[in-house]
Design a protein around this motif. Structure first.
Motif, PDB file in Angstrom:
ATOM      1  N   LYS A   1       0.847  -1.193   0.000  1.00 63.94           N
ATOM      2  CA  LYS A   1       0.000   0.000   0.000  1.00 63.94           C
ATOM      3  C   LYS A   1       0.882   1.242   0.000  1.00 63.94           C
ATOM      4  CE  LYS A   1      -4.341  -1.426   2.040  1.00 63.94           C
ATOM      5  NZ  LYS A   1      -5.291  -1.237   3.152  1.00 63.94           N
ATOM      6  N   ILE A   2       0.457   2.215  -0.779  1.00 69.93           N
ATOM      7  CA  ILE A   2       1.199   3.456  -0.853  1.00 69.93           C
ATOM      8  C   ILE A   2       0.617   4.436   0.149  1.00 69.93           C
ATOM      9  CG2 ILE A   2       1.627   5.465  -2.333  1.00 69.93           C
ATOM     10  CD1 ILE A   2       1.374   3.327  -4.672  1.00 69.93           C
TER      11      ILE A   2
ATOM     12  N   ARG B   1       5.923   8.424  -8.427  1.00 71.88           N
ATOM     13  CA  ARG B   1       5.721   7.094  -7.847  1.00 71.88           C
ATOM     14  C   ARG B   1       5.963   6.019  -8.887  1.00 71.88           C
ATOM     15  NH1 ARG B   1      -0.447   5.389  -7.454  1.00 71.88           N
ATOM     16  NH2 ARG B   1       0.659   3.469  -7.881  1.00 71.88           N
TER      17      ARG B   1
ATOM     18  N   ALA C   1      -7.343   0.397  -3.112  1.00 76.38           N
ATOM     19  CA  ALA C   1      -7.013   1.150  -1.916  1.00 76.38           C
ATOM     20  C   ALA C   1      -5.514   1.398  -1.893  1.00 76.38           C
ATOM     21  CB  ALA C   1      -7.438   0.367  -0.673  1.00 76.38           C
ATOM     22  N   GLN C   2      -5.139   2.671  -1.881  1.00 75.23           N
ATOM     23  CA  GLN C   2      -3.734   3.047  -1.791  1.00 75.23           C
ATOM     24  C   GLN C   2      -2.861   2.280  -2.791  1.00 75.23           C
ATOM     25  OE1 GLN C   2      -4.686   2.635   2.582  1.00 75.23           O
ATOM     26  NE2 GLN C   2      -2.597   3.425   2.608  1.00 75.23           N
ATOM     27  N   GLY C   3      -3.363   2.173  -4.011  1.00 74.59           N
ATOM     28  CA  GLY C   3      -2.544   1.599  -5.072  1.00 74.59           C
ATOM     29  C   GLY C   3      -2.638   0.088  -5.211  1.00 74.59           C
ATOM     30  N   ILE C   4      -3.387  -0.587  -4.342  1.00 72.87           N
ATOM     31  CA  ILE C   4      -3.552  -2.030  -4.534  1.00 72.87           C
ATOM     32  C   ILE C   4      -5.042  -2.391  -4.605  1.00 72.87           C
ATOM     33  CG2 ILE C   4      -1.352  -2.678  -3.522  1.00 72.87           C
ATOM     34  CD1 ILE C   4      -2.884  -3.537  -1.018  1.00 72.87           C
TER      35      ILE C   4
END
Lengths: 122, 181
Positions: free
Chosen positions: A100-101, A122, B58-61
């Motif tokens: 997660k980022i 990113r 969510a948050q890139g995943i």
């Protein structure tokens, strides 16, 4: 274009620096690297400055390295606005074990408060 | 994601453990089983994540491209992680994972395919993952969640997560799992 890049030596900021140097060399941008308080796992300010200079040494680019003290977010915004920069570039991502980022506090501050364009690498 | 993370004083649990099966609110028979390491299960997960609605990332995943989904899954399906899968026959309806973060902390994530949401699957899936984790000696689990994602925050609170960090874009939540026999 005048580009201000924040560099604290974290992995994300190194990645942002490398990619910004590449772009700036292609586009003929004027790049300023702002050394902020080093990431806990990174080198000293002096080592960071050397690293930034060695990265641009292979290019046609001339780079200005300067040191930023205090809260990096507000300092970056103040410098960019008072000195007519066109863009602020930030690494500012950390990735959790899961992948997660998340956005660090400097990036959050700059994104919310800057009146000029912000690029989050990113 | 380093530093001393706070955890609730009180332990939560015990939770149900996989394998288990139940009928969801849409009358589908859902089975929850730990990931068995098979190619078939891996490919079924790839299929679920490539079909995943970008609105529920969510948050890139999960990542957006199949090649990146595969790389991401290879990481979180490795032997030091714990994974449980909710199956509707041969189809993956949901997946939840615990990924080690340092010595004894684990980061949790859960994903339920859009067609299977709001059917009670998420609750069984997260509880069975926590039960599975507790039997593997895991006691400290944390996660981050976007603060506007109310269904997810409610689910996490319902099983015992407490908010431990609210300074940034995401909420950080944590749970302490009780000892098991």
């Amino acid at each position: 274009m005048k580009v201000l890049l924040a560099f604290d030596g974290s992995e994300a900021s190194v990645d942002a620096l490398e990619r910004t140097v590449e772009r700036a060399a292609d586009a003929g941008d004027e790049l300023t690297v702002a050394i902020t308080d080093p990431d806990p796992e990174a080198d000293s300010r002096e080592a960071l400055a050397e690293r930034a200079e060695s990265l641009v040494a292979d290019t046609e680019l001339s780079v200005t390295v300067r040191h930023v003290e205090g809260q990096p977010g507000s300092e970056l915004v103040a410098i960019a606005e008072s000195e007519a920069f066109d863009e602020i570039v930030l690494g500012g991502n950390t990735t959790s074990p899961m992948g997660k980022i998340s956005i660090d506090q400097t990036a959050e501050f700059v994104l919310l408060n800057s009146h000029i364009t912000v690029t989050l690498v990113r | 994601m380093t530093g001393d993370r706070r955890y609730p004083e009180a332990a939560s649990g015990p939770f149900e453990e996989p394998p288990l099966s139940f009928t969801d609110r849409e009358d589908r028979k859902i089975e929850i089983r730990p990931y068995d390491g098979s190619t078939a299960a891996f490919e079924a997960l790839v299929e679920m994540y490539t079909a995943f609605d970008p609105a529920d990332r969510a948050q890139g995943i999960p990542p957006g491209k199949e090649s990146r989904v595969r790389t991401w899954l290879e990481g979180i399906l490795s032997e030091d992680c714990l994974n449980v899968i909710a199956w509707d026959g041969e189809t993956v309806a949901g997946h939840s994972t615990l990924v080690p973060d340092g010595d004894d902390d684990y980061e949790l994530a859960i994903f339920v395919l859009q067609a299977y949401q709001e059917a009670g699957i998420g609750t069984h899936l997260i509880e069975s993952l926590l039960g599975y984790g507790a039997t593997h000696g895991i006691h400290k689990v944390w996660l981050t969640v976007e603060r506007w994602n109310h269904p997810a925050v409610s689910l996490y609170e319902k099983v015992g997560f407490e908010t431990t960090g609210a300074e940034s874009f995401e909420l950080e939540m944590a749970i302490r799992l009780g000892e098991t026999d």
